[in-house]
Motif scaffolding. Structure first.
Motif, PDB file in Angstrom:
ATOM      1  N   GLU A 181       0.817  -1.215   0.000  1.00 57.93           N
ATOM      2  CA  GLU A 181       0.000   0.000   0.000  1.00 57.93           C
ATOM      3  C   GLU A 181       0.855   1.271   0.000  1.00 57.93           C
ATOM      4  OE1 GLU A 181      -2.496  -0.497   3.423  1.00 57.93           O
ATOM      5  OE2 GLU A 181      -3.458  -2.306   2.635  1.00 57.93           O
ATOM      6  N   ASP A 229      -9.207   8.750   4.026  1.00 62.09           N
ATOM      7  CA  ASP A 229      -9.922   7.474   3.921  1.00 62.09           C
ATOM      8  C   ASP A 229      -8.988   6.297   4.176  1.00 62.09           C
ATOM      9  OD1 ASP A 229     -12.170   8.933   3.308  1.00 62.09           O
ATOM     10  OD2 ASP A 229     -12.083   8.536   1.143  1.00 62.09           O
ATOM     11  N   TYR A 230      -7.763   6.403   3.650  1.00 61.06           N
ATOM     12  CA  TYR A 230      -6.804   5.307   3.839  1.00 61.06           C
ATOM     13  C   TYR A 230      -6.459   5.129   5.315  1.00 61.06           C
ATOM     14  CZ  TYR A 230      -2.635   2.559   4.077  1.00 61.06           C
ATOM     15  OH  TYR A 230      -1.737   1.597   4.445  1.00 61.06           O
ATOM     16  N   MET A 250      -8.167   6.025   7.941  1.00 60.52           N
ATOM     17  CA  MET A 250      -9.324   5.519   8.680  1.00 60.52           C
ATOM     18  C   MET A 250      -9.466   4.011   8.487  1.00 60.52           C
ATOM     19  SD  MET A 250     -12.040   8.625   7.971  1.00 60.52           S
ATOM     20  CE  MET A 250     -13.394   7.777   8.776  1.00 60.52           C
ATOM     21  N   SER A 251      -9.218   3.556   7.254  1.00 60.44           N
ATOM     22  CA  SER A 251      -9.272   2.122   6.979  1.00 60.44           C
ATOM     23  C   SER A 251      -8.170   1.381   7.713  1.00 60.44           C
ATOM     24  CB  SER A 251      -9.152   1.877   5.473  1.00 60.44           C
ATOM     25  OG  SER A 251      -8.954   0.508   5.188  1.00 60.44           O
ATOM     26  N   LEU A 252      -6.969   1.943   7.719  1.00 56.58           N
ATOM     27  CA  LEU A 252      -5.839   1.310   8.388  1.00 56.58           C
ATOM     28  C   LEU A 252      -6.090   1.223   9.893  1.00 56.58           C
ATOM     29  CD1 LEU A 252      -2.974   0.146   8.055  1.00 56.58           C
ATOM     30  CD2 LEU A 252      -2.081   2.472   8.381  1.00 56.58           C
ATOM     31  N   ALA A 258      -8.987   1.094  11.398  1.00 55.92           N
ATOM     32  CA  ALA A 258     -10.025   0.073  11.624  1.00 55.92           C
ATOM     33  C   ALA A 258      -9.437  -1.328  11.556  1.00 55.92           C
ATOM     34  CB  ALA A 258     -11.143   0.242  10.589  1.00 55.92           C
ATOM     35  N   ARG A 259      -8.532  -1.550  10.612  1.00 56.38           N
ATOM     36  CA  ARG A 259      -7.917  -2.879  10.476  1.00 56.38           C
ATOM     37  C   ARG A 259      -7.034  -3.199  11.678  1.00 56.38           C
ATOM     38  NH1 ARG A 259      -4.799  -2.661   5.123  1.00 56.38           N
ATOM     39  NH2 ARG A 259      -5.362  -0.442   5.025  1.00 56.38           N
ATOM     40  N   THR A 290      -8.875  -4.439  14.759  1.00 55.77           N
ATOM     41  CA  THR A 290      -9.349  -5.833  14.756  1.00 55.77           C
ATOM     42  C   THR A 290      -8.197  -6.826  14.745  1.00 55.77           C
ATOM     43  OG1 THR A 290      -9.503  -5.856  12.330  1.00 55.77           O
ATOM     44  CG2 THR A 290     -11.472  -5.191  13.559  1.00 55.77           C
TER      45      THR A 290
END
Length: 424
Positions: free
Chosen positions: A172, A205-206, A208-210, A212-213, A216
């Protein structure tokens, strides 16, 4: 001074201020004569930059050092909201809620949290991996064709280090680098701001996605550490976490990449200085500090604004005006450095004197990491390729073409790593 002299001085000052405001090609190639003129005739100079916000440029060392610690000169750009939106646009807000654009006590809290990632022990633990990345990058470089050392080496090295530290997956990183580059090189036209908004939206956006990942499936990296501490008192909220990732990524690779490029360029154009380092390797740490002073990667410190009317020398900076500290000018002030336009790797006391990493509460948190990366990069590069040579004349070097720049760096750095093996 005669009336004619006064007219000549006024004209010279106006010409220098205009060049600094517009960021002309000639100025970008060599800004130091402009800074010399301003130091002598208008050390606190009002500019009209492309972003359109009234700005005062501070060019002398003593004034610059004082401004970096003056509590009347704020780093909280959110407090200057109208100026902030004029310069950066609405899209930047989500990425700028960080320690770079804040004052105490908020800055103190954010810096204390992030400082945990940059302890001497943690930085030192990165040394073997930095060496490994350096070796891998140079192994891939061609020795029979010209190489752009910025694209092939100077940028990938610190980008890989900071991405691994933060936990950005390898596959990425190209996209992240592309978006960061757009942000760093954007001007102030409507089209530039549209490109900026798209890049900043993609980064937001990237991240925020990172985040979130990582929530988890946490791993052994800085982002996971910051997420694990979010339940603690005084820890980062979600907005601060997102924007902290941005500032660490951006500041953690751009400044070091340009520093490596500037170091290689200046050592290759001052071969006697390079030969001194080869003969006495213990000079290298001091040589790195001299590069940072002589041609550092931070030309102007990030934006500040006056919280009240402030008088510096004979100039009043009005409340609400932007303040820019010309680090590149301060570091060549003859009142601070003897023969400041001479590149001298033996210069005494340079590390404790220059402002290349800023000063005061906003002194660069990543300075030890940058120094380590530079030392490993230069030692390995010149050790492996002792005959490395520039593939362009020094006065034809392409410097960043960004108006009113924060960075001082090259567009590209074409070299022959092993001239004897170069084809054709």
């Amino acid at each position: 001074m005669t009336q004619l002299d006064e007219r000549d001085t006024t004209a010279a000052t106006e010409e220098a201020a205009s060049a600094a405001s517009r960021g002309s090609a000639e100025y970008r190639a060599n800004p130091y004569p402009v800074y010399k003129c301003l130091r002598e005739t208008a050390p606190v100079c009002q500019l009209t930059p492309p972003h359109g916000v009234e700005t005062y440029l501070i060019t002398r060392f003593d004034d610059a050092k004082a401004a970096l610690t003056d509590p009347r000169i704020s780093k909280d750009m959110y407090a200057a909201i109208e100026a902030y939106h004029t310069i950066f646009g609405d899209s930047s807000v989500a990425l700028d809620d960080n320690m770079l654009f804040s004052d105490p006590p908020k800055h103190t809290r954010l810096r204390r949290i992030i400082n945990k990632a940059f302890t001497p022990r943690r930085i030192e633990s990165l040394r073997p991996r930095i060496q490994e990345i350096t070796d891998e990058l140079l192994e891939r470089c061609s020795t029979t064709e010209p190489v752009d050392l910025l694209a092939s080496f100077a940028f990938p090295l610190p980008l890989t280090v900071i991405c691994e530290l933060m936990g950005v997956p390898e596959e990425e990183r190209d996209d992240v680098q592309k978006w960061c580059s757009t942000v760093a090189r954007t001007g102030f036209s409507k089209e530039d701001k549209e490109r900026l908004a798209l890049a900043e939206g993609a980064l937001r956006d990237y991240f925020m996605s990172l985040i979130a990942r990582k929530r988890t499936g946490a791993t052994d990296d800085l982002l996971s550490d910051l997420i694990r501490t979010q339940d603690e008192q005084g820890a980062l909220n979600d907005g601060e976490l997102l924007s902290t990732l941005w500032v660490l990524l951006f500041a953690g690779h751009k400044t070091t990449a340009y520093l490596i490029g500037n170091a290689v360029f200046n050592l290759l154009t001052h071969r006697d200085q390079l030969q001194a380092i080869v003969a006495e390797p213990e000079l290298l740490p001091n040589a790195i500090e001299e590069v940072i002073r002589y041609e550092g990667s931070v030309e102007n410190a990030t934006f500040r604004h006056a919280l009240e009317d402030i008088t510096i020398r004979d100039t009043v900076i009005p409340k609400g005006a932007l303040v820019q500290v010309a680090v590149a000018s301060a570091n060549r002030d003859p009142e601070k450095f003897a023969s400041p336009d001479t590149f001298d790797v033996r210069r005494e006391g340079v590390q404790s004197a220059h402002l290349g990493f800023g000063g005061g509460p906003h002194y660069c948190l990543g300075a030890p990491l940058a120094r380590m990366e530079m030392r490993i990069a230069l030692t390995t590069l010149f050790g492996r390729f002792p005959d490395i040579a520039l593939m362009t004349e020094a006065d034809e070097a392409e410097w960043l073409k960004v108006p009113f720049p924060a960075f001082r760096g090259l567009e590209r750095l074409p070299v022959a790593l092993d001239p004897a093996r170069l084809r054709g």
